[in-house]
Design a protein around this motif. Structure first.
Motif, short mmCIF file in Angstrom:
data_model
loop_
_atom_site.label_atom_id
_atom_site.label_comp_id
_atom_site.label_asym_id
_atom_site.label_seq_id
_atom_site.Cartn_x
_atom_site.Cartn_y
_atom_site.Cartn_z
N SER A 83 0.86 -1.18 0.00
CA SER A 83 0.00 0.00 0.00
C SER A 83 0.90 1.23 0.00
O SER A 83 1.64 1.47 0.95
CB SER A 83 -0.91 0.00 1.23
OG SER A 83 -1.70 1.16 1.26
N PHE A 84 0.84 2.01 -1.06
CA PHE A 84 1.73 3.16 -1.24
C PHE A 84 1.14 4.42 -0.63
O PHE A 84 -0.09 4.62 -0.64
CB PHE A 84 1.99 3.40 -2.74
CG PHE A 84 2.86 2.36 -3.38
CD1 PHE A 84 4.21 2.62 -3.64
CD2 PHE A 84 2.35 1.11 -3.72
CE1 PHE A 84 5.00 1.65 -4.22
CE2 PHE A 84 3.15 0.15 -4.31
CZ PHE A 84 4.49 0.41 -4.56
N GLN A 85 2.01 5.25 -0.12
CA GLN A 85 1.56 6.52 0.43
C GLN A 85 1.14 7.46 -0.71
O GLN A 85 0.22 8.26 -0.54
CB GLN A 85 2.67 7.17 1.26
CG GLN A 85 2.27 8.49 1.91
CD GLN A 85 3.32 8.99 2.90
OE1 GLN A 85 4.01 8.20 3.52
NE2 GLN A 85 3.42 10.30 3.03
N GLU A 86 1.84 7.38 -1.85
CA GLU A 86 1.54 8.27 -2.97
C GLU A 86 1.32 7.46 -4.25
O GLU A 86 1.96 6.43 -4.46
CB GLU A 86 2.68 9.27 -3.17
CG GLU A 86 2.89 10.21 -1.99
CD GLU A 86 3.97 11.25 -2.26
OE1 GLU A 86 4.38 11.36 -3.43
OE2 GLU A 86 4.40 11.92 -1.30
N LYS A 87 0.45 7.98 -5.08
CA LYS A 87 0.13 7.31 -6.35
C LYS A 87 1.36 7.23 -7.26
O LYS A 87 1.57 6.23 -7.96
CB LYS A 87 -0.99 8.05 -7.05
CG LYS A 87 -1.40 7.48 -8.41
CD LYS A 87 -2.53 8.29 -9.03
CE LYS A 87 -2.96 7.69 -10.38
NZ LYS A 87 -1.88 7.73 -11.38
N ALA A 88 2.20 8.28 -7.25
CA ALA A 88 3.37 8.31 -8.12
C ALA A 88 4.31 7.15 -7.84
O ALA A 88 4.86 6.52 -8.75
CB ALA A 88 4.11 9.64 -7.97
N GLY A 89 4.49 6.82 -6.55
CA GLY A 89 5.35 5.70 -6.19
C GLY A 89 4.78 4.38 -6.66
O GLY A 89 5.52 3.49 -7.12
N CYS A 90 3.46 4.23 -6.55
CA CYS A 90 2.81 3.01 -7.02
C CYS A 90 3.00 2.86 -8.53
O CYS A 90 3.30 1.75 -9.02
CB CYS A 90 1.33 3.04 -6.66
SG CYS A 90 0.43 1.55 -7.10
N ASP A 91 2.87 3.94 -9.26
CA ASP A 91 3.02 3.89 -10.72
C ASP A 91 4.44 3.48 -11.10
O ASP A 91 4.65 2.69 -12.04
CB ASP A 91 2.68 5.24 -11.33
CG ASP A 91 1.19 5.56 -11.22
OD1 ASP A 91 0.41 4.61 -11.02
OD2 ASP A 91 0.82 6.74 -11.32
N GLU A 92 5.46 4.00 -10.38
CA GLU A 92 6.85 3.67 -10.69
C GLU A 92 7.12 2.18 -10.52
O GLU A 92 7.71 1.53 -11.40
CB GLU A 92 7.79 4.47 -9.77
CG GLU A 92 7.88 5.94 -10.10
CD GLU A 92 8.83 6.67 -9.17
OE1 GLU A 92 9.61 5.98 -8.48
OE2 GLU A 92 8.78 7.91 -9.12
N ILE A 93 6.68 1.62 -9.40
CA ILE A 93 6.92 0.19 -9.15
C ILE A 93 6.12 -0.65 -10.12
O ILE A 93 6.58 -1.70 -10.60
CB ILE A 93 6.59 -0.15 -7.68
CG1 ILE A 93 7.55 0.59 -6.73
CG2 ILE A 93 6.69 -1.66 -7.44
CD1 ILE A 93 9.01 0.26 -6.93
N TRP A 94 4.89 -0.22 -10.44
CA TRP A 94 4.07 -0.96 -11.40
C TRP A 94 4.75 -1.03 -12.76
O TRP A 94 4.74 -2.07 -13.43
CB TRP A 94 2.70 -0.32 -11.51
CG TRP A 94 1.75 -1.06 -12.40
CD1 TRP A 94 1.29 -0.67 -13.62
CD2 TRP A 94 1.18 -2.34 -12.15
NE1 TRP A 94 0.45 -1.63 -14.14
CE2 TRP A 94 0.36 -2.67 -13.26
CE3 TRP A 94 1.26 -3.25 -11.09
CZ2 TRP A 94 -0.36 -3.86 -13.34
CZ3 TRP A 94 0.54 -4.43 -11.18
CH2 TRP A 94 -0.25 -4.73 -12.28
#
Length: 833
Positions: A83-94
């Motif tokens: 569960s990411f704190q920010e959407k940008a971080g989730c997008d990078e790992i995805w």
């Protein structure tokens, strides 16, 4: 590692299909040699330890949900989520995951080929997509068979999900549902049940979002009413629309929030009541449904927390005296559910949540609610209070201490109101509810006792540079609250036996004793002063006469905990008040029965014997020996008597005790200072107590073998000689240095007398032992006459060196010389003036 974009919370799905929080950290991707591939790494933000190390497997299905969540399965029944704190971080790992798997980052799920056979893989490669039958009433059976046949194959499940999603197929199926219901086509309704159930088992977030939308969810529930295994359809929709009522205790102005609450309740209902219990093979297929509910709750709490007007109105109505009882009960129940939802939050969000509630005045509100007569409202308020104590006990302690300070300020002006002010303290309300619990099993009292124990536990108290929470809070607790806690104990122990001895009273007193025992173990002087000043132990021991064995054992355990501290303040209090009498009486009344009471009492006396608690040993033997001397099935009491006799023997003959400690020197390594003290005692023994070359031995020890006794002494003398020879070398080296050294003599009396004389190398001083005209007589080679030059003799005794020679000591010197001739050979060397 400070980049908040990569800050994540790691979750794992447990056996109960609940998400467990594994910690907060920062995620990165990189090649791991051990795993031979690109991997996801999460390191804890607290200490940098590795929370997660997961290889990005080309065949693993990763799902991206709600813009900030990535979920996947690593093994059978082992699901993980970031569960990411920010959407940008989730997008990078995805993007990293899709790059490894060769997928387009715009997709929300990657394919899973883990269970696919080579034949199936070859067949499916020839048909890139899955064609669904046209959505018609006559083809419902064919659609149901297609869905059922696709579930065992991960690849076919994926293709079926994509086809359902792309063609808007679910809405078409729900339109057929209305047709079947209107036509009362039961067969078609049974096929729709199997189709919708199969779509749930596809475990696809995108499909859930369609099915759980406002326009579709009730129709989905309607399809699931027609289970072919049941003779009559269920009435879930009727329950949700007519029986279950949505109560807005405080009007919610945000339509999105309201819709999210409705959706979460209905999905939870589907999971708990509508869907059949999944089989072992189907259980893992519903993990996404669990996740959907979990993160919906997180979102609801966050949205409510951000609505300041909503929370302000909530607490205002809770504390308003004009609020009627029914409305207040609804408000309290809502707040309880709100706090329960907060348990799904990540720690940093939970911190903000409880801080918001604290700022809104939740503790003063709870104090008002707990003071009400409504049992259900009080019960809900207790649950809310437990959430606060378990999460942050320091916050609760700070509030009650501030409240006490305010009451103390008032009491300075209104002395007659002091007691009233104390009684309304929040923590005293908790204690009173514990004492007044009407439940025969005291379920509520047990819960409240656990909360009190958490509050008084020093282990979770904070210490700062300026103040210590432990000191301040315990001072407050013993001043304002302890008398409320012990009130039922003191009221019931005014006589020689308990005034009330029914089961519920015994249970309550056992809870009070359990908390007092905890205090004895953890609170040192606070509880010590209270017990001694209020004579609490004597009152507690009255309960030894209870007919309830568990209560008598609680009283005994309390005393055992006190004795276990081996504190002489407690011991003197016990002896002064003769507080072993109730224990001995209970032991004798128990008779020859071999039970827990018998064993516990014997263990307490055995502890006193083994630990050699001298004061208690003497007290027990002197006062209770006649009652206990016939107990011979254990050796505990005879051992106590033996300890007592040995102790008295040492008191009558202290030299014997000293001699024994010296003879043990060859067995134990002692501290150097202790050894020197014992040497002093040995070599300063009066001449009359011993003959030359003979050790001091008590009459009781003369029967021992002489060799056994003298062996340690001879070793001791050898060590002394070696030590003194080292001292002589040091002193000679001092004389050889270029500095003026004082005259000294060393007299050794171990076998033969030896005199070592030294003088300054610069001159032979007249009157010194080495000068030609020395007046020292042959019979007294150690005599040193008065000299006009400045000299000093160094006296060494027990390792201490001091200047002791004075110009007017001639007479003393002559007397000392005469004594030296008569020194016994067994005396060790001394430096004399």
């Amino acid at each position: 590692m400070t980049d908040t974009r990569r800050r994540v919370k790691v979750y794992t799905l447990n056996e109960d299909r609940q998400w467990d929080d594994r910690g907060t950290g920062h995620v990165s991707s990189g090649y791991v040699e051990r795993l031979k591939g690109m991997s996801l790494l999460v390191r804890a933000e607290s200490d940098g330890s590795l929370l997660l190390e997961s290889k990005i497997n080309p065949n693993t299905a990763y799902q991206k949900q709600q813009d900030t969540l990535i979920v996947w399965s690593e093994a059978e029944n082992y699901d993980l989520a970031l569960s990411f704190q920010e959407k940008a971080g989730c997008d990078e790992i995805w993007e990293k995951i899709c790059q490894v798997q060769g997928k387009d980052p715009s997709v929300d799920i990657t394919q899973d080929l883990v269970d696919e056979s080579e034949e199936e893989r070859f067949d499916d490669m020839s048909s890139p997509g899955l064609e669904l039958p046209s959505c018609e009433l006559s083809r419902l059976e064919e659609i149901a068979e297609l869905v059922a046949s696709s579930l065992p194959s991960p690849l076919r499940r994926e293709k079926l999900a994509l086809a359902l999603e792309n063609e808007g197929y679910i809405k078409k199926l729900l339109e057929l549902f209305h047709v079947c219901e209107d036509l009362e086509n039961i067969e078609g309704l049974h096929h729709l049940y199997e189709i919708i159930k199969g779509i749930f088992l596809l475990n696809r977030t995108a499909l859930f979002e369609v099915m759980f939308s406002e326009e579709c969810i009730m129709d989905v529930i309607g399809c699931l009413e027609y289970d072919p295994a049941l003779s009559q359809p269920r009435k879930h929709r009727e329950f949700l629309t007519k029986t279950a009522k949505f109560k807005e205790v405080i009007p919610i102005s945000d339509p999105e929030l309201k819709q999210k609450i409705h959706q979460t309740y209905r999905v939870q209902y589907i999971q708990d009541m509508v869907l059949p219990t999944p089989s072992v093979f189907e259980e893992n297929m519903l993990s996404t449904l669990h996740s959907f509910i979990f993160f919906n709750k997180v979102e609801i709490v966050g949205m409510l927390q951000e609505d300041e007007k909503f929370l302000t109105d909530l607490f205002a109505q809770l504390t308003d005296e004009a609020t009627d009882e029914e409305k207040r009960q609804e408000l309290v129940n809502f707040l309880k559910e709100f706090c329960a939802f907060s348990q799904t939050l990540q720690p940093q969000n939970r911190d903000a949540f409880f801080k918001t509630l604290s700022n809104m005045g939740i503790l003063p509100a709870l104090e008002v609610i707990l003071g009400m007569d409504d049992t259900q409202v009080r019960s809900a308020a207790t649950d809310i209070f437990s959430y606060l104590v378990e999460y942050n006990p320091s916050m609760v302690r700070e509030f009650v201490m501030q409240e006490a300070q305010q009451n103390d300020d008032v009491s300075k002006k209104l002395t007659e109101q002091k007691i009233t002010n104390k009684d309304i303290l929040l923590i005293n309300l908790i204690i009173e509810h514990m004492i007044c619990d009407t439940d025969p099993e005291l379920g509520g009292a047990v819960q409240l006792m656990g909360l009190l124990r958490t509050l008084v536990d020093p282990e979770n108290m904070l210490a700062t540079a300026n103040k210590t929470e432990k000191t301040e809070f315990l001072g407050f607790f013993y001043k304002h609250c302890m008398h409320v806690l012990t009130a039922p104990l003191l009221a019931n122990t005014t006589e020689d036996k308990p005034s009330k001895d029914d089961f519920q009273t015994a249970q309550l007193l056992a809870l009070v004793l359990e908390l007092l025992t905890f205090c004895v173990e953890h609170h040192t002087y606070h509880i010590k002063n209270y017990i001694i000043n209020k004579d609490i132990l004597r009152r507690v021991l009255v309960l030894m006469a209870s007919k309830h064995a568990f209560l008598a054992l609680c009283a005994l355990r309390f005393k055992r905990k006190i004795i276990g501290l081996k504190d002489e303040f407690y011991n003197r209090y016990i002896m002064k008040s003769f507080l072993f009498e109730p224990v001995v009486k209970a032991f004798l009344n128990n008779g020859s029965r071999y039970n827990l009471m018998n064993s516990a009492i014997i263990e307490m006396f055995e502890f006193i014997r083994v630990e050699d608690i001298k004061s208690l040993t003497a007290h027990v033997v002197e006062n209770y020996w006649k009652a206990l001397e016939d107990v011979d099935y254990v050796q505990t009491f005879k051992g106590l008597k033996l300890r007592f006799e040995q102790q008295r023997e040492r008191q009558d003959n202290p030299k014997l005790d000293s001699m024994r400690s010296i003879l043990r020197n060859h067995r134990y390594r002692r501290d150097a200072r202790t050894l020197e003290d014992e040497e002093e005692m040995w070599f300063n023994t009066d001449e009359d107590d011993m003959e030359d070359g003979e050790a001091v031995v008590s009459p009781s020890d003369k029967a021992k073998n002489d060799d056994d006794i003298m062996d340690p002494i001879s070793k001791f003398m050898e060590r002394k000689k070696l030590k003194e020879s080292e001292e002589k070398e040091v002193l000679l080296k001092t004389n050889l240095s270029g500095r003026q050294s004082p005259s000294f003599k060393l007299s050794l009396s171990s076998g033969t007398k030896t005199t070592l004389s030294s003088q300054s190398p610069a001159t032979n001083l007249p009157g010194s032992p080495g000068s030609p005209g020395s007046p020292g007589s042959p019979g007294s080679p150690g005599s040193i006459p008065k000299s006009t030059s400045q000299t000093a003799a160094i006296t060494t005794k027990g390792g201490l060196v001091g200047l002791v020679d004075y110009p007017d000591d001639d007479e003393d010197d002559d007397e000392d010389d005469d004594k030296e001739d008569t020194l016994p050979l067994s005396k060790k060397a001394k430096f004399e003036s």
